[in-house]
Scaffold this active site. Structure first.
Site, PDB file in Angstrom:
ATOM      1  N   ARG A   1      22.053  99.112  59.948  1.00  0.00           N
ATOM      2  CA  ARG A   1      22.191  99.047  58.483  1.00  0.00           C
ATOM      3  C   ARG A   1      22.500  97.635  58.000  1.00  0.00           C
ATOM      4  O   ARG A   1      22.194  97.276  56.869  1.00  0.00           O
ATOM      5  CB  ARG A   1      23.324  99.980  58.010  1.00  0.00           C
TER       6      ARG A   1
ATOM      7  N   ASP B   1      11.124 109.811  51.633  1.00  0.00           N
ATOM      8  CA  ASP B   1      10.225 110.227  52.707  1.00  0.00           C
ATOM      9  C   ASP B   1       9.516 111.502  52.239  1.00  0.00           C
ATOM     10  O   ASP B   1       8.546 111.440  51.496  1.00  0.00           O
ATOM     11  CB  ASP B   1      11.091 110.428  53.958  1.00  0.00           C
TER      12      ASP B   1
ATOM     13  N   GLY C   1      22.490 104.885  52.708  1.00  0.00           N
ATOM     14  CA  GLY C   1      21.393 103.919  52.800  1.00  0.00           C
ATOM     15  C   GLY C   1      21.247 102.944  51.649  1.00  0.00           C
ATOM     16  O   GLY C   1      20.718 101.852  51.828  1.00  0.00           O
TER      17      GLY C   1
ATOM     18  N   ASP D   1      19.234 102.981  58.893  1.00  0.00           N
ATOM     19  CA  ASP D   1      19.717 102.983  60.271  1.00  0.00           C
ATOM     20  C   ASP D   1      18.820 103.740  61.229  1.00  0.00           C
ATOM     21  O   ASP D   1      18.038 104.602  60.833  1.00  0.00           O
ATOM     22  CB  ASP D   1      21.095 103.658  60.316  1.00  0.00           C
TER      23      ASP D   1
ATOM     24  N   GLY E   1      10.925 113.618  50.215  1.00  0.00           N
ATOM     25  CA  GLY E   1      11.380 113.829  48.846  1.00  0.00           C
ATOM     26  C   GLY E   1      12.411 114.937  48.726  1.00  0.00           C
ATOM     27  O   GLY E   1      12.907 115.227  47.644  1.00  0.00           O
ATOM     28  N   ASN E   2      12.758 115.571  49.864  1.00  0.00           N
ATOM     29  CA  ASN E   2      13.747 116.665  49.855  1.00  0.00           C
ATOM     30  C   ASN E   2      15.097 116.226  49.318  1.00  0.00           C
ATOM     31  O   ASN E   2      15.687 116.912  48.477  1.00  0.00           O
ATOM     32  CB  ASN E   2      13.942 117.210  51.286  1.00  0.00           C
ATOM     33  N   THR E   3      15.571 115.090  49.807  1.00  0.00           N
ATOM     34  CA  THR E   3      16.879 114.583  49.369  1.00  0.00           C
ATOM     35  C   THR E   3      16.848 114.279  47.883  1.00  0.00           C
ATOM     36  O   THR E   3      17.737 114.683  47.132  1.00  0.00           O
ATOM     37  CB  THR E   3      17.250 113.306  50.167  1.00  0.00           C
ATOM     38  N   LEU E   4      15.814 113.581  47.463  1.00  0.00           N
ATOM     39  CA  LEU E   4      15.712 113.211  46.054  1.00  0.00           C
ATOM     40  C   LEU E   4      15.678 114.435  45.150  1.00  0.00           C
ATOM     41  O   LEU E   4      16.303 114.466  44.092  1.00  0.00           O
ATOM     42  CB  LEU E   4      14.458 112.347  45.824  1.00  0.00           C
TER      43      LEU E   4
ATOM     44  N   GLU F   1      17.762 104.989  45.368  1.00  0.00           N
ATOM     45  CA  GLU F   1      17.562 105.460  46.746  1.00  0.00           C
ATOM     46  C   GLU F   1      17.077 104.310  47.622  1.00  0.00           C
ATOM     47  O   GLU F   1      16.348 103.433  47.154  1.00  0.00           O
ATOM     48  CB  GLU F   1      16.476 106.550  46.760  1.00  0.00           C
ATOM     49  N   ASP F   2      17.433 104.368  48.898  1.00  0.00           N
ATOM     50  CA  ASP F   2      16.898 103.391  49.843  1.00  0.00           C
ATOM     51  C   ASP F   2      15.449 103.714  50.185  1.00  0.00           C
ATOM     52  O   ASP F   2      14.589 102.839  50.191  1.00  0.00           O
ATOM     53  CB  ASP F   2      17.763 103.327  51.112  1.00  0.00           C
TER      54      ASP F   2
ATOM     55  N   LYS G   1       7.342 106.394  51.093  1.00  0.00           N
ATOM     56  CA  LYS G   1       6.275 106.715  52.051  1.00  0.00           C
ATOM     57  C   LYS G   1       5.354 107.729  51.366  1.00  0.00           C
ATOM     58  O   LYS G   1       5.587 108.942  51.458  1.00  0.00           O
ATOM     59  CB  LYS G   1       6.872 107.350  53.318  1.00  0.00           C
TER      60      LYS G   1
ATOM     61  N   PHE H   1       8.838 104.909  60.854  1.00  0.00           N
ATOM     62  CA  PHE H   1      10.301 104.838  60.757  1.00  0.00           C
ATOM     63  C   PHE H   1      10.728 103.387  60.597  1.00  0.00           C
ATOM     64  O   PHE H   1      10.243 102.508  61.290  1.00  0.00           O
ATOM     65  CB  PHE H   1      10.962 105.449  61.994  1.00  0.00           C
TER      66      PHE H   1
END
Ligand code: XMP
Ligand code: MG
Length: 177
Positions: A168, A105, A47, A162, A107-110, A101-102, A133, A155
């Protein structure tokens, strides 16, 4: 303006010009904060690619760029798991790191990216995200220093983001309606 991706409707939310203006300001902040420190920008794929490309054009100080790629999926536990697909290429020991980061949301990924970077023992970690968000965020990140736009819990697609793999390449950012 409205667009459709796989029978789902999206409407224009943030025009590219508005993004570019915001990036100029973030660029100025980064140029001041990291002058003579040669930071390493760590982009989170896929992203971030468009945001990172435009952001780096506003960063005029000496700096390095690299990427990581994570994949999140629902494992056996209820909590979402995040796996590393592409790891960090070189050592970040003693470096000043800026994670790009793009969108953040939950924050799990971060959280996983921060843990990955922390293992390398950098001297500092800051996070720069295009979108945040706040209502969806489940963690309190002290590293969250640069936020392009705070958006509602909707979303969004375009500008690197995407829907089912599509969208994208859109220059502007659209939200689901
Ligand atoms: P978490 O919950 O881990 O989510 O902070 C971050 C990742 O989830 C994806 N994501 C989105 N992708 N439109 C998208 O195209 C969205 O509105 C959206 N919200 C979350 C994205 O991959 C992000 O890195
Ligand atoms: Mg992403």
């Amino acid at each position: 303006m409205k667009i459709q991706i796989d029978h789902k409707d999206f409407e224009l939310m943030i025009e590219h010009e508005q993004v570019k203006k915001r990036l100029r300001l973030i660029g100025i902040q980064l140029n001041v904060a990291y002058e003579n420190r040669i930071p390493v920008f760590v982009g989170v794929l896929n992203g971030c690619f468009m945001f990172m490309a435009d952001l780096m054009k506003e960063v005029h100080i000496a700096s390095e760029v690299c990427f990581v790629k994570m994949a999140s999926y629902r494992g056996d536990q209820r909590e979402e798991e995040v796996k590393t697909l592409i790891g960090l290429p070189n050592s970040l020991k003693g470096r000043e790191v800026i994670i790009v980061e793009d969108i953040i949301d939950t924050g799990n990924t971060l959280k996983q990216v921060i843990e990955l970077v922390e293992r390398e023992e950098p001297v500092s970690i800051a996070v720069c995200t295009l979108l945040l968000k706040p209502e969806a965020l489940e963690y309190d990140f002290e590293e969250l220093a640069y936020v392009g736009f705070e958006i509602e819990n909707q979303f969004v697609v375009g500008y690197g983001l995407d829907y089912k793999g599509i969208g994208r390449n859109l220059k502007d950012i659209y939200r689901a309606v």
